[in-house]
Structure formats: structure tokens, C-alpha cells
Design an enzyme around this catalytic site. Sequence first.
Site, short mmCIF file in Angstrom:
data_model
loop_
_atom_site.label_atom_id
_atom_site.label_comp_id
_atom_site.label_asym_id
_atom_site.label_seq_id
_atom_site.Cartn_x
_atom_site.Cartn_y
_atom_site.Cartn_z
N ARG A 81 0.86 -1.31 -0.04
CA ARG A 81 -0.20 0.09 0.20
C ARG A 81 0.90 1.30 -0.04
NH1 ARG A 81 -4.56 1.10 4.63
NH2 ARG A 81 -2.89 2.56 5.83
N ALA A 82 0.39 2.22 -0.75
CA ALA A 82 1.18 3.88 -0.84
C ALA A 82 0.10 4.72 -0.47
CB ALA A 82 1.94 3.53 -2.17
N THR A 122 -5.06 5.85 -3.06
CA THR A 122 -5.91 6.18 -4.19
C THR A 122 -6.43 5.19 -4.92
OG1 THR A 122 -4.29 7.03 -5.60
CG2 THR A 122 -4.88 8.46 -3.82
N SER A 123 -6.05 3.89 -4.85
CA SER A 123 -6.46 2.90 -5.55
C SER A 123 -8.02 2.96 -5.95
CB SER A 123 -6.07 1.60 -5.02
OG SER A 123 -6.59 0.65 -5.80
N GLU A 143 0.85 -4.32 -9.75
CA GLU A 143 -0.37 -4.17 -8.78
C GLU A 143 -0.19 -4.78 -7.54
OE1 GLU A 143 -4.33 -4.00 -10.35
OE2 GLU A 143 -3.46 -3.99 -12.48
N GLY A 144 1.14 -5.07 -7.16
CA GLY A 144 1.32 -5.82 -5.99
C GLY A 144 1.37 -7.28 -5.84
N CYS A 164 5.63 -8.26 -6.90
CA CYS A 164 6.64 -7.83 -5.99
C CYS A 164 6.26 -6.54 -5.20
CB CYS A 164 8.02 -7.52 -6.56
SG CYS A 164 7.74 -6.28 -8.03
N ILE A 207 7.57 -2.75 -4.40
CA ILE A 207 8.57 -1.73 -5.04
C ILE A 207 9.10 -0.78 -3.80
CG2 ILE A 207 8.57 0.34 -6.56
CD1 ILE A 207 6.32 -1.25 -7.98
N TYR A 242 -12.68 7.19 -21.18
CA TYR A 242 -13.02 7.42 -19.87
C TYR A 242 -14.31 7.32 -19.76
CZ TYR A 242 -11.26 8.63 -15.26
OH TYR A 242 -11.04 8.83 -13.70
C1 LIG Z 1 -9.24 11.36 -7.25
C2 LIG Z 1 -8.31 10.60 -7.98
C3 LIG Z 1 -7.72 10.76 -9.35
C4 LIG Z 1 -7.04 9.88 -9.94
N1 LIG Z 1 -6.50 10.43 -11.02
C5 LIG Z 1 -5.69 9.09 -11.88
C6 LIG Z 1 -5.15 9.60 -12.95
O1 LIG Z 1 -5.18 10.68 -13.46
N2 LIG Z 1 -4.17 8.66 -13.59
C7 LIG Z 1 -4.31 7.52 -13.10
O2 LIG Z 1 -3.17 6.76 -13.53
N3 LIG Z 1 -4.87 7.03 -11.74
C8 LIG Z 1 -5.50 7.91 -11.29
N4 LIG Z 1 -6.06 7.68 -10.00
C9 LIG Z 1 -5.96 6.26 -9.45
C10 LIG Z 1 -4.78 6.21 -8.38
O3 LIG Z 1 -4.33 7.43 -8.17
C11 LIG Z 1 -3.57 5.67 -9.24
O4 LIG Z 1 -3.98 4.34 -9.60
C12 LIG Z 1 -2.27 5.78 -8.42
O5 LIG Z 1 -1.25 5.28 -9.09
C13 LIG Z 1 -2.26 4.80 -7.07
O6 LIG Z 1 -1.42 5.21 -6.38
P1 LIG Z 1 -1.13 5.18 -4.65
O7 LIG Z 1 -0.01 5.55 -4.10
O8 LIG Z 1 -2.44 5.79 -4.16
O9 LIG Z 1 -1.33 3.71 -4.64
P2 LIG Z 1 -2.59 2.80 -3.79
O10 LIG Z 1 -3.86 3.19 -3.63
O11 LIG Z 1 -1.90 2.64 -2.19
O12 LIG Z 1 -2.21 1.26 -4.53
C14 LIG Z 1 -2.66 1.05 -5.72
C15 LIG Z 1 -2.16 -0.35 -6.26
O13 LIG Z 1 -0.64 -0.39 -5.96
C16 LIG Z 1 -0.30 -1.36 -5.28
N5 LIG Z 1 0.98 -0.91 -4.68
C17 LIG Z 1 1.10 0.09 -3.69
N6 LIG Z 1 2.43 0.40 -3.51
C18 LIG Z 1 2.94 -0.90 -3.79
C19 LIG Z 1 4.45 -1.07 -3.73
N7 LIG Z 1 5.24 -0.25 -3.13
N8 LIG Z 1 4.95 -1.91 -4.43
C20 LIG Z 1 3.99 -2.86 -5.02
N9 LIG Z 1 2.68 -2.60 -5.36
C21 LIG Z 1 2.27 -1.35 -4.62
C22 LIG Z 1 -1.45 -1.88 -4.47
O14 LIG Z 1 -1.37 -2.92 -3.70
C23 LIG Z 1 -2.60 -1.43 -5.25
O15 LIG Z 1 -3.02 -2.57 -5.94
C24 LIG Z 1 -6.97 8.60 -9.37
C25 LIG Z 1 -7.35 8.32 -8.14
C26 LIG Z 1 -7.95 9.42 -7.58
C27 LIG Z 1 -8.59 9.08 -6.02
#
Ligand SMILES: Cc1cc2nc3c(=O)[nH]c(=O)nc-3n(C[C@H](O)[C@H](O)[C@H](O)COP(=O)(O)OP(=O)(O)OC[C@H]3O[C@@H](n4cnc5c(N)ncnc54)[C@H](O)[C@@H]3O)c2cc1C
Lengths: 490, 316, 265
Positions: free
Chosen positions: A78-79, A82-83, A208-209, A212, A214, A399
Site C-alpha cells: 500500500r502507498a 488512492t487505488s 499491482e502488488g 513484488c 516496489i 474514460y
Molecule cells: C481523485 C483520483 C484521481 C485519480 N486520477 C488518476 C489519474 O489521473 N491517472 C491515473 O493513472 N490514476 C488516477 N487515479 C488512480 C490512482 O491514483 C492511481 O492508481 C495511483 O497510481 C495509485 O497510487 P497510490 O500511491 O495511491 O497507490 P495505492 O492506492 O496505495 O495502491 C494502488 C495499487 O498499487 C499497489 N501498490 C501500492 N504500493 C505498492 C508498492 N510499493 N509495491 C507494489 N505494489 C504497490 C497496491 O497493492 C494497489 O494494488 C486517481 C485516483 C483518485 C482517487
Amino acid sequence: MDKDLLLKEVRALLGDAQVNTDPEALYDASADRYKKYAKARRVLDVPPPAAIVYPRSTEEVARLLSFCNEHGINVIPRAGKTSTEGGLENWKELTLVIDALHLDKILKIDEYNMQATVQAGVPLQKLEDALRERGYTTGHSPQSKPVAKFGGLVATRSIGQFSTLYGGIEDMVVGLECVFPNGQICRIKNVPRRSGGPDIRHIAIGNEGSLCYITEVTVKIYRYFPENNRFYGYLTKDLATGIQVLREVMVNGYRPSVARAYSEEDARQHFYHFHKGKCVLLFMAEGNRHIVDATCKGIEEAVAKFKDGILEQVSSELIENWFNHLNWSQQDIDDEFEGMKEKDSHDGFTTEVSADWETIPKLYDNVIRRIRSEFPRAHDLTLLGGHSSHSYINGTNMYFVYNYEINCAPEDEMRVYHHPIQRIIVEETLKLGGSMCHHHGIGKYRNEWTQQEHGSAYFMLKKLKEAFDPNGIMNFGAIFYQEEGAKFQK
Amino acid sequence: MTRRVLIYLDPEGEADSIQLLEAANRMYGATGYRSYGLRLAGTCPQAEGLLDVLLQVEDPRVRPYDAANLARCVEAAHRKHHFDAILIPATTFGRMIAPRAAMRLHVGLTADVADIHREKGRIELVRAAFGGRMRAVVAHRGRGPLMITVRKNTFTLDARIRRSTDIAPLVVDGITEPEVTLVERRPAEKAADIRESEVLVSGGGGIKEHFDQLEKLARALGGRVSASRRVVDAGLAPRRIQVGQSGKTVSPRLYIAVGISGSIQHVMGLKEVDTIIVANTDRNAPLCSLADMVVEGDGMEFVDRLTKRLLKGGKG
Amino acid sequence: MRIVCLAKLVPDVDNFQYDHERSALIRENVRLLLNPADATAVAIALKLKADSRAGSVHTVTLGPRSAMPHLEDLLRRGVDRATLISDPAYAGSDTHVTSHILAAFLSRCGFDVIFAGTHTLDGGTGHVGPQVAEILGIPHMAGISHMDPESLSEGRAQVRVESEEASYTFALQLPAVLGFAYAPEPKLPFIRYEALKRDLSGRVEVIDNQALGLAPEQVGVLGSLTRVRKIHVKGFRSPNTRFVRPDDEGIERVYRFLREKGFVR
Ligand SMILES: Cc1cc2nc3c(=O)[nH]c(=O)nc-3n(C[C@H](O)[C@H](O)[C@H](O)COP(=O)(O)OP(=O)(O)OC[C@H]3O[C@@H](n4cnc5c(N)ncnc54)[C@H](O)[C@@H]3O)c2cc1C
Ligand SMILES: Cc1cc2nc3c(=O)[nH]c(=O)nc-3n(C[C@H](O)[C@H](O)[C@H](O)COP(=O)(O)OP(=O)(O)OC[C@H]3O[C@@H](n4cnc5c(N)ncnc54)[C@H](O)[C@@H]3O)c2cc1C
């Protein structure tokens, strides 16, 4: 192993301060924004994880993973949380959420070699702010920029709003470090390019976790010229016209940073103050002055070529004003959640797909027609439309957005509203040869179509899972279909 | 030809009823008609000296909230005097009386007339529909009086011509024992909830440091203050007065937005607002597109000056 | 106690499409919604039923066939019977005609009390409740914000009406038409998942003019006593937005505008 023993072992491994078992935090960790409505109404049907843990180093991540690997404990990386597609949703009784909270350092900004290295828990905004001070940018700007962190951004193959110029995250990552379930730490070095066998960065990017964890990422940086930004906006007769103009700009070799075409209804929720019930087409040109000048010319020419479908030009100030209010802060996210506690409606569910130029307009029409005629709750839809926001030489994304009133019990929202709509979008996309997942990742609810998405190449994907995660501990249900999880999907 | 106009004088809205003379002026010109008032004995003394005739109901069974009996009175008055127009204030009770009276007389009724024009000798009635987003021009068919209701404050009677008033009792057949009885009447309390306020003065990011000063403008207009989320986030206003998607949905008659840009999430909280005034330094702010009037400039300057102006009063 | 609720489907005002070139409403694909005040009335009725204070709840709607899915939903939410009065001959009916059509049906369907919303979102005249009451010869009250459920069992209704001037409590003899003001609570009950799957096609009773037997010249445009001649749209880039500055002249114009609109005396 049971939960108590697991907690004892993990506390021994990391110390109490790095293990969180607060019930509220665990409730929050049991699902992501995919089930945000059920979550806000406190009717989630999935189990909470056993704990959230906060490693302080790559080595601690490695220790945690090999422990879980040995004992068959599910891990959810988890990071920034915003998933949107269920990537963080928990389907197992024994789960550890490994949160990158403390992996929060910017390790290096290398101006001469135009690259920056960060740990996985660094919010994109934090690096971007540090770069801006020095006149640089990452070029990455998803709407979630203020909140999303590098681990998640890389793991989901995210894309930003300026992708037409800078590309998606895969075009930005130079090298990275990740840890596999057996504890193996792998560092992929930072070089401009190489031909050293398959590009193994892509095993981590977009995993997507599920393969591995990251821990560290190096990305390219770019000079930043905000003073050169130029904006264009138009009302178009239909969405197809907008897409034609986008194509024209792209195939002529221009790279505006923003290039978007909106359907009528989608335009209403972003541009109610000027769209006049029409479709909207907009561009932003960015970069050094000469390139901006050329790009503007290219945009103007493309618009002139399709002038029959262009109804009028919109003041560029209006587009700039929109541009300045694009991103979502944590406050926005919290507020949306607050709002859902009271209001029986859902604004802003989306499904993002892609296809080639020729297919996208057809796909759009097919989807809208099917939803209007087949979806049993079509009368509850308050908005149905979409926009194209990321274009490439050979095609673009769509989209789809849909808002609706919720007239069923909160726990039934997904199966009554979102799933039937999502199913239509995915089916129509796959039927026409497009991709069902342009940038949010597959998550856990589109996994039933992963095999169809990849066709014969699914073999390669499956082998990766078998090779790197033989015990199946990494993010159960993400990307790969799991019979046991099907009960949560219905 | 001198026209005859009947005005129903609602004891719960005496001043509003008398203002309807202005609506009649618009229809027939100030000297083109004879004005009749219908009142319950002992109510609406202000009408004396302003209307030509007061038809007075003296049957004690007729109460001001008893629409069924009052409709009978309107009908009886018309059968006797054959009015060209019947005007009823759109007060709480006027709104219940008018439809019943129209039904008894078998005439059309236009509610909440917002404007009256004369075009080629014909009277055009304009009313708002779809929550104020549309204005419809309504025509009446058939013979019989032109019957309308008018919301309070729609027409302002400026020139009050003094008249000598004949007071005549109105005899009405068929009055029944009232089927509606008043159990209790309490003066209305000022709405604590912004959703119930008719006037909202709302502040946003542009003036958030001065948010507390909006109160005096709100007070001068008899309304309440509300806020955009920017102000609530800054801890300068409580959540319960936030307008928008994650706040409250409001339908005031007047919304004055000071320093609010008008994001879609904010605007989602505005439903059926009649009149919007926006004060903003940026004339391109989205909310300006919904405004009846935009004050382009510093929001606090606007607030201070308008408050002073309101306190000074007068015709302007 | 049989409660009949008048329930109108109105076009969703927020999602209006307007053809600026032709100055006309785009009616295709207009989303319908249950008029909010009517929803409050139905919700109150269903609550009375749930508390065993009412035996049955029957909704009556005059409107187009496209209302059907919404009426099926009302059945799914616990309404016992839903009637749709629909006939092409009724198109263009004003409130006068609408009240006659509804009253013609009501006078034969049987009721102990009629619930309605005070106002609709579209026309918003508030005429139908009192006119139906007039035709049926029963009392009516509008703007009800609260009703004492106990009173119903005594053959009367004790209700509270909130106006700008005062808060009134009235007692009405039943049968009567009770017009409720929109309120956020109570809400209509959720539709349960199982109820969603239930096939209700055919369960909404559809009545046309053949059944009601009104003369053709009494209904639709022909029978109407008022007619909308023109429609102007305001808002969404209303061309008549006035721009002023916060100087003496501008403030004076705002002041005069407020006076014109009656916000200042
Ligand atoms: C308001 C809003 C706007 C958004 N706009 C966009 C956009 O413009 N473009 C876009 O691409 N996405 C967008 N998203 C989706 C989201 O922000 C992306 O998917 C973002 O990359 C997720 O990052 P996060 O740090 O919040 O990850 P998280 O939500 O914490 O995790 C996302 C996924 O990545 C995995 N993960 C997290 N950390 C790691 C790690 N260290 N190693 C391996 N796997 C990991 C998790 O298990 C999960 O499956 C948006 C979401 C929101 C809420
Ligand atoms: C899920 C979600 C839910 C939300 N819910 C709500 C909600 O319920 N309510 C809500 O309001 N917002 C909500 N928001 C936030 C919304 O998107 C906007 O951020 C917010 O409304 C902005 O507030 P504002 O217009 O007051 O401030 P700003 O956007 O900061 O705008 C300030 C305005 O003031 C003008 N200005 C500057 N100086 C002056 C001056 N001296 N005099 C006059 N004008 C001046 C500027 O030109 C600008 O137009 C939500 C957002 C999300 C994502």
C-alpha cells in the site's frame, strides 16, 4: 497460523510502533475507493486485514515478505491509498497490509543527468514541489497527484494529465528497486537505454502488488516552462469530431501536453459554465517556446481542417481556469466520503478503456447504446458519457463516466449499479479488440476478464505469477482471477 | 371601458395583498379600472382609502385559512360584479384559495406571475417554471376573469393614489361549518438551518479572512450566512453551513456569493435558486455564468458598501 | 386506512438539455424523477404503513408511459398498488384538466385520505392538490411539514404548516387532501436486492381515457384553460447577466435590483 500468533511474530519482527491494529484503521484498510460508498455506509462485506505494518527499510520489507511467504499470509502492498479498482481490497482472513509510510525520502535529484530517485512512499506532489523549486517537473500529473505515492503510481502503471507530451509512468521510470516474496531484493540500474534482454522493469511496473513490492524508483525529470503554457478550448458538434481533431494533431507529430475531447454530459460536470450542452475539445501546449509555438500552430491547423464540426472557440482563460483546479487533495477525497454518508447518489464512477482511432468512436456509441437500453436501472443514471484524455499515435483512451442515484441498500450498490455498467463497457471493449484497462489497473473486479484481455499472451502473465509468487501470497485477487474471491465480486 | 379588478386581501399578508394594485396597474393602466377588495370583516384596515370598493365577508364561519369557504366568497363576489381580473396574493393561504376559486368559476389560473406586459392590447402573463430556470408566457382561454396569483414582492406599488372607499357587505350562500380548524399559531422563528433561509449571503476562498463580516450584510437582508468548502476547510465556518455536494443543498430566493469560484461541487448544492448575485474579482469565474448580476471587484468592498446602502434605505 | 398518494414524475431540472439555436427543450432522453415533495408524501405514507397506522398505500400518477420504471420501483419500495393514468389525449393538459382527470379516477378508486406534494419541480403551481379537493368536495391543506400520526386514527389529521410568518397547527376532517412540503426526512425506503429481481411488469395498472370516459373536448390542450405560449431559458450563460463594479454606481444598481426583486422594501 492464526491472527494472534501472526501479530506476535510481526511485532517481534518490527517492534510495536510499526504495527497498527487500530480497528478503525483496519476497517479503512479492508477496501479502497472501489467500494467507497459501502465503506462510507459501514456495510463492507470483506474482512479486515490482521494488521497494517510500516517497514522502515528495504531490508525490513524483505524480512516481512519472506515471513509471509513461508507462512502463506496474504500481503497487500500500500502507498497513497488512492487505488480505484479494488487493488487494496482484502479478500483473506489473514492479511498484512505493508504500507510505505516510512519509505518517504527523496534520495537524489540529479539535475545534470535529469533524473530523480525516491523511495516508494514519497508522494508525487512532494517530489514535484522539490523539482519546481529548481525549475523542473516530473511531467507526471495524475489527478491524484497530491495524494498518490510512487510505489502505487508505478505499481498501477498510472498516467498523468500531460501524458500526450510526457507519456505514462512507464515512459518515465529509468530504474527501480523491488523485493520478491522469497526476500530477494532486485535493483534495476539507471541507464538511458539498453538491449540487455527483455526490459525487466516491466515486471515491476504495473504489477499491482501481485508480484513484488516496489521500494525505490528513479524517474526522468524535465525542464519546466510554465510561462509558455497556452490553452485552447472548443465546443464541438459531437464527440467524434473531437476525436478526429485529436487524431489529426497526433498523426501530424505534435505533442500537446493536454489533449481532450468530452461528450456532452461529461462536459456538463466539468464545464457547466460554458459548454452550452455541447461537446468540448481542449488542448494545452507546454514546453519550450519554439515547441509551444509549433504545437499551437498544429492545433490551429487541425481545428481548421475539421471546422464543420467545430461550433465555436472558447476563451482560453476559461480553459486555464479549469486547468488550475484539476487535482484532488486528500481533503477532496475525505469530503467525497463524508458526502456519501448522507447522500444516496454516486458521482464519479469510471471505467477507462483504450482502442485504436478507428475503433474508439464505435466503441463509445455501442457502450452508450447498450447501457441505455439494457441496464435495468438506466432511469437512475444522472450522467452517462465520457472523454478521451490520453492520445497516442495509433489511438486513444475512453474514460467512461457515470453518475447515478442509489435507490437500493448501500451494500447492494455495486451489483445493482456499477457492475452491470462496467460489464457492458468491458465486454464491448474486448469485443472490438481494445483494452479494458487503460490506466487504473485491473484491480480485483476486472480479473475475470484478464485472460480475455491478454488472449494467448496470458500464458506469459501467468508464468510470471507462478515464477515470482509461487505461494500466491501477493495481493490475492489482484489481476489474477481467484475462485475463492468470486463471492465478493457478485 | 372601465375594468373591474378584484383583489383578495389576505389578513396574513395585508401589505402583499395591497401591492397587487400595481399588478392591476400593469394590466389596465392606473386609471383604467375600478378596484375591489375582498376582505373578512375586521381585517386589512390599510386597504381603506386605497381601493374603490371593499366587499366585506361578515359570516363568522369564514376564517382566513379556510380555503373552501373563501373560494365560495370569491365566486359569490364574481357572480355579482363580473370582474375582468381576480388577483390573489401567493401567500400560504392565497395559494390554496385561488385554485379552488378558479375551479368553481371554471376559469384558468396562472400561478406566481412574475411579470405582466401588454402586447397589442392583449395581456401577457409571465411566470417562472422549472425552478426559476425558465420563464413561460402564459395565455388564458375562454371567457371569465383573468385569474392570477402573485408572489410577494413581485410588484412594488410606488404611487399610492388615495381613493374614497365604499364598504359593502358581501352575502355568500352555501358557507359551511369549517372543515379545517386552527389549533395553534406561533410566530415563525428565524430559520437556524441554511436550507430554510430565503436569503443566503455566502462566502468563499476569495474573502475567507473576512468571513465573519458577512453576517452584517445577511442581517440587513434578513437572511443567513453560508460558506463554500474553502472557508469551512480553513476552520473559519462550521460544516453545517457549507453549501455543496458534501454540504447542504439550498434553495434560497436570493443567493449572494462573495469570493466563490463556483466549482461544480459547490453549484450542486444550489437548487431552484431564484436570484444569484456574484461578487468576484474574476469575471470569468464559473459562478458568474449563473448570476443575474455580477459585481466585478473586491468582495469585501461590495459587502461593506451594500450593507451601508441597505441600512440607509430609501427608494434609490 | 387507505392512503392514496398523488405521485408525479417530473423532468430532472438539473440535467436539462436546451437547444439554444431553436430555443426549445430537448425532451428526448430527459431523465424523469419522482417529484421530491411527492416522494416525501409517499415516504410518510409508507412509514405509517410500516407502523401499522395505515392499511394500504396506493399511488396515482398522471403521465407518460416512460414513468413506468419509476412506478415499478414504488411497488418495490412497499407501495401496494400503483396506477398510471396515461392517454395521448391527455397531452398538454393544464392543471385544471389534470385535476379533473385525477379526480375522476379518485372518485371511483376509494380512499380515506389523499397525500400529495405541495409543489412540483417543473410547473410548480401547487394547483392540483386544492383543485382535486375542490372537485371532490373535501378539505385540503398545503405546505405540511409535520403530521401527528396519532390523529389519523381519530378520523382527523392534525398537521403543522410552516410559513414565513408563522407556524400553524390545523385539524382537518378526513377525508382530505394533505399536501406535504419536501423534507429530507423521511426518505423512501431502499429497494431490496430481492425486490429488484422481482418482475413487476404488468403490476402497474394503466388507465386510459376509455376507462375514465372524459369528453375529448374536456381534456388535453382542448380542455385546458391556460396555455404556455413561449418559453425563455435563463441561467447557463444567461445573456442578461449584468456586470457592475463595487463603486457607488454599481452598488446603487445592486440596491435597485434588490428592490425591484422585492428583497428590500
Ligand atoms: C481523485 C483520483 C484521481 C485519480 N486520477 C488518476 C489519474 O489521473 N491517472 C491515473 O493513472 N490514476 C488516477 N487515479 C488512480 C490512482 O491514483 C492511481 O492508481 C495511483 O497510481 C495509485 O497510487 P497510490 O500511491 O495511491 O497507490 P495505492 O492506492 O496505495 O495502491 C494502488 C495499487 O498499487 C499497489 N501498490 C501500492 N504500493 C505498492 C508498492 N510499493 N509495491 C507494489 N505494489 C504497490 C497496491 O497493492 C494497489 O494494488 C486517481 C485516483 C483518485 C482517487
Ligand atoms: C468530492 C468533492 C466534494 C466537494 N464538496 C464541496 C462542497 O460541498 N462545497 C463546496 O463549496 N466545495 C466543495 N468541494 C470543493 C470545490 O471543488 C472547490 O474547491 C471549492 O468550492 C472552492 O471554494 P471557493 O470557490 O470558495 O474558493 P476558490 O476556488 O479559492 O475561489 C475563490 C474565488 O474568489 C475570487 N476572489 C479572490 N479574491 C477575491 C476578492 N478579494 N473579492 C472577491 N472575489 C475574490 C477568485 O477569483 C475565485 O473565484 C468539493 C470538492 C470535491 C472534490
